[in-house]
Design a protein around this motif. Structure first.
Motif, mmCIF file in Angstrom:
data_model
loop_
_atom_site.group_PDB
_atom_site.id
_atom_site.type_symbol
_atom_site.label_atom_id
_atom_site.label_comp_id
_atom_site.label_asym_id
_atom_site.label_seq_id
_atom_site.Cartn_x
_atom_site.Cartn_y
_atom_site.Cartn_z
ATOM 1 N N ASP A 66 4.489 7.615 3.130
ATOM 2 C CA ASP A 66 5.073 7.325 4.437
ATOM 3 C C ASP A 66 4.007 6.838 5.404
ATOM 4 O O ASP A 66 4.199 5.833 6.094
ATOM 5 C CB ASP A 66 5.769 8.579 4.970
ATOM 6 C CG ASP A 66 6.626 8.310 6.190
ATOM 7 O OD1 ASP A 66 7.107 7.164 6.352
ATOM 8 O OD2 ASP A 66 6.848 9.250 6.965
ATOM 9 N N ALA A 67 2.891 7.526 5.467
ATOM 10 C CA ALA A 67 1.811 7.119 6.364
ATOM 11 C C ALA A 67 1.256 5.746 5.984
ATOM 12 O O ALA A 67 0.999 4.903 6.851
ATOM 13 C CB ALA A 67 0.699 8.165 6.356
ATOM 14 N N ALA A 68 1.084 5.501 4.685
ATOM 15 C CA ALA A 68 0.570 4.208 4.231
ATOM 16 C C ALA A 68 1.536 3.073 4.588
ATOM 17 O O ALA A 68 1.104 1.988 5.004
ATOM 18 C CB ALA A 68 0.326 4.239 2.725
ATOM 19 N N LEU A 69 2.828 3.316 4.447
ATOM 20 C CA LEU A 69 3.804 2.283 4.781
ATOM 21 C C LEU A 69 3.859 2.021 6.286
ATOM 22 O O LEU A 69 4.049 0.880 6.711
ATOM 23 C CB LEU A 69 5.183 2.657 4.249
ATOM 24 C CG LEU A 69 5.324 2.597 2.729
ATOM 25 C CD1 LEU A 69 6.702 3.102 2.300
ATOM 26 C CD2 LEU A 69 5.083 1.194 2.209
ATOM 27 N N VAL A 70 3.676 3.051 7.095
ATOM 28 C CA VAL A 70 3.642 2.853 8.548
ATOM 29 C C VAL A 70 2.423 2.018 8.933
ATOM 30 O O VAL A 70 2.525 1.085 9.735
ATOM 31 C CB VAL A 70 3.652 4.205 9.291
ATOM 32 C CG1 VAL A 70 3.287 4.036 10.749
ATOM 33 C CG2 VAL A 70 5.003 4.856 9.167
ATOM 34 N N VAL A 71 1.276 2.330 8.364
ATOM 35 C CA VAL A 71 0.064 1.565 8.654
ATOM 36 C C VAL A 71 0.233 0.112 8.202
ATOM 37 O O VAL A 71 -0.129 -0.821 8.922
ATOM 38 C CB VAL A 71 -1.164 2.213 7.982
ATOM 39 C CG1 VAL A 71 -2.385 1.306 8.055
ATOM 40 C CG2 VAL A 71 -1.466 3.549 8.633
ATOM 41 N N ARG A 72 0.824 -0.092 7.029
ATOM 42 C CA ARG A 72 1.070 -1.452 6.532
ATOM 43 C C ARG A 72 2.029 -2.189 7.460
ATOM 44 O O ARG A 72 1.820 -3.357 7.789
ATOM 45 C CB ARG A 72 1.632 -1.408 5.120
ATOM 46 C CG ARG A 72 1.870 -2.783 4.530
ATOM 47 C CD ARG A 72 2.571 -2.704 3.175
ATOM 48 N NE ARG A 72 2.847 -3.997 2.645
ATOM 49 C CZ ARG A 72 3.873 -4.779 3.001
ATOM 50 N NH1 ARG A 72 4.706 -4.369 3.924
ATOM 51 N NH2 ARG A 72 4.053 -5.958 2.464
ATOM 52 N N TYR A 73 3.083 -1.521 7.883
ATOM 53 C CA TYR A 73 4.069 -2.124 8.782
ATOM 54 C C TYR A 73 3.402 -2.570 10.083
ATOM 55 O O TYR A 73 3.613 -3.697 10.548
ATOM 56 C CB TYR A 73 5.183 -1.111 9.065
ATOM 57 C CG TYR A 73 6.199 -1.562 10.074
ATOM 58 C CD1 TYR A 73 7.242 -2.406 9.714
ATOM 59 C CD2 TYR A 73 6.128 -1.141 11.398
ATOM 60 C CE1 TYR A 73 8.180 -2.819 10.639
ATOM 61 C CE2 TYR A 73 7.058 -1.544 12.330
ATOM 62 C CZ TYR A 73 8.087 -2.383 11.948
ATOM 63 O OH TYR A 73 9.001 -2.781 12.867
ATOM 64 N N ILE A 74 2.575 -1.713 10.658
ATOM 65 C CA ILE A 74 1.890 -2.044 11.906
ATOM 66 C C ILE A 74 0.927 -3.211 11.692
ATOM 67 O O ILE A 74 0.855 -4.128 12.518
ATOM 68 C CB ILE A 74 1.160 -0.809 12.471
ATOM 69 C CG1 ILE A 74 2.192 0.220 12.933
ATOM 70 C CG2 ILE A 74 0.214 -1.184 13.592
ATOM 71 C CD1 ILE A 74 1.600 1.570 13.268
ATOM 72 N N ALA A 75 0.201 -3.197 10.579
ATOM 73 C CA ALA A 75 -0.765 -4.265 10.304
ATOM 74 C C ALA A 75 -0.066 -5.610 10.118
ATOM 75 O O ALA A 75 -0.508 -6.630 10.665
ATOM 76 C CB ALA A 75 -1.592 -3.915 9.069
ATOM 77 N N VAL A 76 1.011 -5.641 9.347
ATOM 78 C CA VAL A 76 1.740 -6.893 9.121
ATOM 79 C C VAL A 76 2.356 -7.393 10.419
ATOM 80 O O VAL A 76 2.302 -8.585 10.723
ATOM 81 C CB VAL A 76 2.820 -6.705 8.019
ATOM 82 C CG1 VAL A 76 3.776 -7.874 7.974
ATOM 83 C CG2 VAL A 76 2.158 -6.500 6.677
ATOM 84 N N LYS A 77 2.930 -6.496 11.199
ATOM 85 C CA LYS A 77 3.537 -6.886 12.470
ATOM 86 C C LYS A 77 2.472 -7.435 13.420
ATOM 87 O O LYS A 77 2.691 -8.460 14.081
ATOM 88 C CB LYS A 77 4.254 -5.685 13.094
ATOM 89 C CG LYS A 77 4.952 -5.997 14.370
ATOM 90 C CD LYS A 77 6.087 -6.962 14.166
ATOM 91 C CE LYS A 77 6.772 -7.224 15.504
ATOM 92 N NZ LYS A 77 7.272 -8.567 15.622
#
Length: 84
Positions: A66-77
């Protein structure tokens, strides 16, 4: 910002993405927290050993993903916003 797009549309888009990201984070984090509470309850009943080890591992995996996906989401956005 795309040509012809009002500045406040971009701001509203970012706010919407942030809210959706937080809701999805909590949608995954909530079952992990509930699993933790359940593990504490069954631990108090005297269950130990492999069952608790597996449940603790599953809880940790859920939170890490979950934390990794949130960080990825923020980075891509952020990348897509800066690219515009």
């Amino acid at each position: 910002m795309k040509h012809g797009t009002k500045w406040y549309i971009t701001v509203l888009d970012n706010i919407t993405h942030a809210v959706v990201g937080l809701v999805s984070f909590f949608a995954v984090a909530l079952p992990a927290v509930l699993l933790f509470k359940f593990m504490k309850y069954i631990e108090s009943l005297g269950v130990d050993g492999l069952t608790l080890a597996v449940l603790y591992t599953l809880e940790s995996i859920m939170l890490l993903i979950d934390a990794a996906l949130v960080v990825r989401y923020i980075a891509v956005k952020a990348y897509n916003d800066f690219k515009e």
